[in-house]
Write a protein that holds these residues in place. Structure first.
Motif, PDB file in Angstrom:
ATOM      1  N   LEU A   1       6.241  -4.066  -3.588  1.00 50.08           N
ATOM      2  CA  LEU A   1       6.954  -3.385  -2.511  1.00 50.08           C
ATOM      3  C   LEU A   1       8.413  -3.121  -2.858  1.00 50.08           C
ATOM      4  O   LEU A   1       8.972  -2.087  -2.474  1.00 50.08           O
TER       5      LEU A   1
ATOM      6  N   VAL B   1       5.229  -2.102   6.763  1.00 54.45           N
ATOM      7  CA  VAL B   1       3.967  -2.601   6.214  1.00 54.45           C
ATOM      8  C   VAL B   1       3.071  -2.981   7.374  1.00 54.45           C
ATOM      9  O   VAL B   1       3.530  -3.468   8.404  1.00 54.45           O
TER      10      VAL B   1
ATOM     11  N   VAL C   1       3.102   1.441   4.659  1.00 53.62           N
ATOM     12  CA  VAL C   1       2.173   0.922   3.651  1.00 53.62           C
ATOM     13  C   VAL C   1       1.045   0.164   4.334  1.00 53.62           C
ATOM     14  O   VAL C   1       1.278  -0.799   5.075  1.00 53.62           O
TER      15      VAL C   1
END
Length: 325
Positions: A224, A302, A240
């Motif tokens: 990441l 995320v 993500v």
């Protein structure tokens, strides 16, 4: 042949954010900001920012890059450090859409350590089919210090400057390997040795086909952190989907997210070419999955299992600090 089955593990996004933001491989990248006082960072293709710099020659393009290996790693495992010095440079050339052509090095230290460092470099050079053409060596009664540099050839550079909203964000990696216990490295060298030279040149193929427009190798910043570095020049965001991120079997997904893998890359590609990218990697036994898309925002988030967490806002935050507000 088809690629290996993808192993995905649902993870608490808040825990992911915490471990990534505290990871020394991410925070350590802030030191890069210092170079902005000496070189112009406004053009990442030909200057700092991308994994390498493109040098325009008469009718050709070269890509150049360099890596300094952490002293504690050289001290602990000089042979492994020698391998890593070549590996990191070759991956950087690949992430620029280039083909590695030569390696040079600078090595300082005791004879025994120098021998192991050079043996590791030689073995890695053989695996990647790239020659070591020279460098500098100094014997000294001190711990070994190692840096290496690469020259590559590139026709169609992959660059963070090409990132645009709407592009697919893909993660490609070799999942067949093991996590080291002493350093956060996921090594697939033993398993991938016969194919490393071929595999690392797949990105140049995708660049020349126009299937990918930008790439970043996964290095010390982890998956990441490296993705954030790919996005920070244009300051576009991404959501993500961690449930779609390929993870090696029997591997802690949190440790995987901060690991430096032998073979791991982020790619940005036009949506209508994402399947082409996946196909090229999967045909060679490598994992590749689309885990998101570049969006108009500046936020990296995320999500997993229906939960979501904010990782960083590139409008006000930067991994390298080269383009900080």
């Amino acid at each position: 042949m088809a690629g290996p089955p993808l192993t995905v593990t649902r993870t608490d996004p808040r825990e992911v954010v915490d471990i990534v933001r505290r990871h020394a491989g991410v925070s350590g990248k802030a030191a890069i900001a210092a170079v902005a006082g000496f070189v112009d960072p406004s053009d990442p293709v030909h200057g700092p920012g991308d994994d390498g710099a493109v040098v325009e020659l008469d009718g050709a393009r070269a890509v150049v890059c360099g890596e300094a290996i952490a002293p504690q790693f050289v001290r602990s495992d000089p042979y492994g450090a020698g391998i890593a010095s070549v590996l990191a440079n070759v991956n950087d050339v690949a992430a620029m859409g280039g083909v590695p052509k030569a390696i040079v090095n600078t090595v300082i230290g005791r004879d025994a350590d120098l021998s192991e460092v050079l043996r590791g470099m030689r073995d890695a050079a053989d695996m990647y089919e790239v020659p070591i053409v020279g460098g500098h060596l100094t014997g000294a009664d001190s711990d070994a210090a190692l840096s290496a540099f690469a020259l590559g050839q590139v026709r169609t550079p992959l660059s963070m400057a090409n990132v645009r909203p709407g592009q697919a964000v893909l993660f490609a990696a070799c999942l067949d390997g093991t996590m080291r216990t002493d350093f956060p490295f996921f090594t697939s060298i033993a398993q991938q040795r016969p194919t490393l030279a071929r595999d690392v040149r797949l990105l140049a193929r995708l660049a020349d086909l126009g299937a990918a427009v930008a790439a970043k190798d996964v290095s010390m910043a982890g998956a990441l952190g490296s993705l954030a570095m790919l996005l920070e020049f244009t300051r576009h965001g991404v959501d993500v989907d961690l449930d779609r991120l390929p993870v090696p079997a029997d591997t802690d997904p949190l440790r995987w997210l901060i690991a430096f893998p032998t073979y791991g890359f982020w790619l940005a590609a036009p949506q209508d070419r994402a399947a082409d990218c996946r196909r090229v990697f999967e045909q060679h036994g490598l994992a590749c999955a689309q885990v998101g898309a570049v969006n108009e925002s500046t936020r990296m988030t995320v999500r997993s299992g229906g939960r979501q967490a904010h990782l960083l806002d590139l409008a006000t935050e930067s991994i390298t600090g080269l383009w900080a507000s």
